[in-house]
Design an enzyme around this catalytic site. Structure first.
Site, PDB file in Angstrom:
ATOM      1  N   GLU A  40       0.885  -1.115  -0.043  1.00  0.00           N
ATOM      2  CA  GLU A  40       0.097   0.066  -0.034  1.00  0.00           C
ATOM      3  C   GLU A  40       0.990   1.266  -0.056  1.00  0.00           C
ATOM      4  O   GLU A  40       1.937   1.183   0.553  1.00  0.00           O
ATOM      5  CB  GLU A  40      -0.942   0.002   1.468  1.00  0.00           C
ATOM      6  CG  GLU A  40      -1.919   1.097   1.402  1.00  0.00           C
ATOM      7  CD  GLU A  40      -2.675   1.120   2.514  1.00  0.00           C
ATOM      8  OE1 GLU A  40      -3.801   1.656   2.532  1.00  0.00           O
ATOM      9  OE2 GLU A  40      -2.150   0.455   3.709  1.00  0.00           O
ATOM     10  N   LYS A 113      -9.636   0.405  -1.830  1.00  0.00           N
ATOM     11  CA  LYS A 113     -10.018   0.056  -0.476  1.00  0.00           C
ATOM     12  C   LYS A 113     -11.320   0.495   0.000  1.00  0.00           C
ATOM     13  O   LYS A 113     -11.830   1.649   0.146  1.00  0.00           O
ATOM     14  CB  LYS A 113      -8.877   0.785   0.273  1.00  0.00           C
ATOM     15  CG  LYS A 113      -8.947   0.436   1.787  1.00  0.00           C
ATOM     16  CD  LYS A 113      -7.601   1.298   2.281  1.00  0.00           C
ATOM     17  CE  LYS A 113      -7.367   0.976   3.605  1.00  0.00           C
ATOM     18  NZ  LYS A 113      -6.184   1.526   4.235  1.00  0.00           N
ATOM     19  N   CYS A 153      -4.778  -3.432   3.656  1.00  0.00           N
ATOM     20  CA  CYS A 153      -4.454  -2.890   4.963  1.00  0.00           C
ATOM     21  C   CYS A 153      -5.819  -3.255   6.084  1.00  0.00           C
ATOM     22  O   CYS A 153      -5.960  -4.093   6.327  1.00  0.00           O
ATOM     23  CB  CYS A 153      -3.953  -1.556   4.900  1.00  0.00           C
ATOM     24  SG  CYS A 153      -3.128  -0.861   6.150  1.00  0.00           S
TER      25      CYS A 153
END
Length: 268
Positions: A40, A113, A153
């Site tokens: 990321e 995301k 993440c």
């Protein structure tokens, strides 16, 4: 299929980060990897959250996307480009997008995301919603007969996303991340191994790993995990290539011996 996580310690300089990414992709390709993944924010660990806005690209075009496409084509492999900022419809916001290119350089997937990180322990504070716009759709793609699910993440803390990706079941779950040192030390490996065990598939976790020029410290510990939850390869800190084998026989053996996916009774 040999897979590799490319751990980085990204800087506020996009050009330097792209050069590092190119070198690591080359190293992984030379070692025989067919699918490689960056972390990321591989292209920028800025000094302020708003720095992402200055380098944001239009969907499908821009120097960062062009560079990743060229790398995939040059080495003839599948490249998961960590995340990069793609302009959002909302002014002053970007999408934190995980894009994938095939061996011919064509883009085959984009995942935005979904879960935006927020943390404040009184000493360090983060709030991604200040500049990020959340995605809303799980994404998986096919590569050489394998189904591969994408996440980023903070998504790791939400098992319902991975369950959504398991219809049909994935062979590999990919998690590019920039976990903080504090949260990574506490929960990173624990959550990754849980996602592997409960979904009985491989996990490829790609971290930022070290002290960045902006003062932030990330946890790193990029790793390859098998469907039984065993860590096959790991690098704690610093730049490097962490490689392992995506093994269909291993996946099938785990799912046959302990058919937990078939034993699910709740539709969630």
């Amino acid at each position: 299929m040999k897979i590799a996580a490319l751990q980085m310690v990204s800087t506020p300089d996009v050009a330097r980060n792209l050069a590092t990414a190119a070198r690591l992709v080359g190293e992984a390709a030379h070692a025989g990897a067919r699918l490689v993944a960056l972390p990321e924010y591989f292209c920028l660990m800025g000094r302020r959250d708003e720095d992402k806005l200055a380098i944001a690209e239009a969907d499908g075009q821009g120097p960062i996307q062009d560079a990743l496409s060229a790398l995939a084509r040059r080495h003839g492999l599948w490249l998961i480009g960590g995340t990069l900022p793609i302009r959002a419809a909302t002014p002053g916001r970007v999408r934190n997008a995980c894009c994938v290119w095939g061996p011919d350089g064509a883009r085959v997937a984009r995942y935005d995301k979904i879960h935006l990180f927020s943390f404040d322990n009184g000493r360090e504070a983060y709030d991604e919603a200040r500049v990020l716009e959340a995605g809303d759709t799980p994404v998986a793609f096919e590569a050489e007969g394998h189904r591969i699910g994408l996440s980023v993440c903070y998504d790791l803390r939400f098992p319902e996303l991975y369950r959504a990706l398991m219809t049909p079941p994935c062979d590999l779950l990919v998690v590019p991340a920039a976990f903080t040192y504090t949260t990574g030390q506490a929960h990173w490996e624990l959550l990754l191994r849980a996602r592997a065990v409960e979904n009985q598939c491989h996990v490829l976790a790609i971290g930022q790993g070290g002290l960045h020029e902006n003062g932030r410290r990330t946890w790193g510990h990029s790793m390859v995990i098998d469907p039984w939850g065993e860590v096959m390869a790991l690098q704690a800190e610093g730049e490097g290539v962490v490689a392992g084998e995506l093994s269909a026989p291993r996946r099938d053996a785990v799912r046959t011996q302990l058919p937990a996916l078939r034993h699910r009774t709740l539709d969630c």
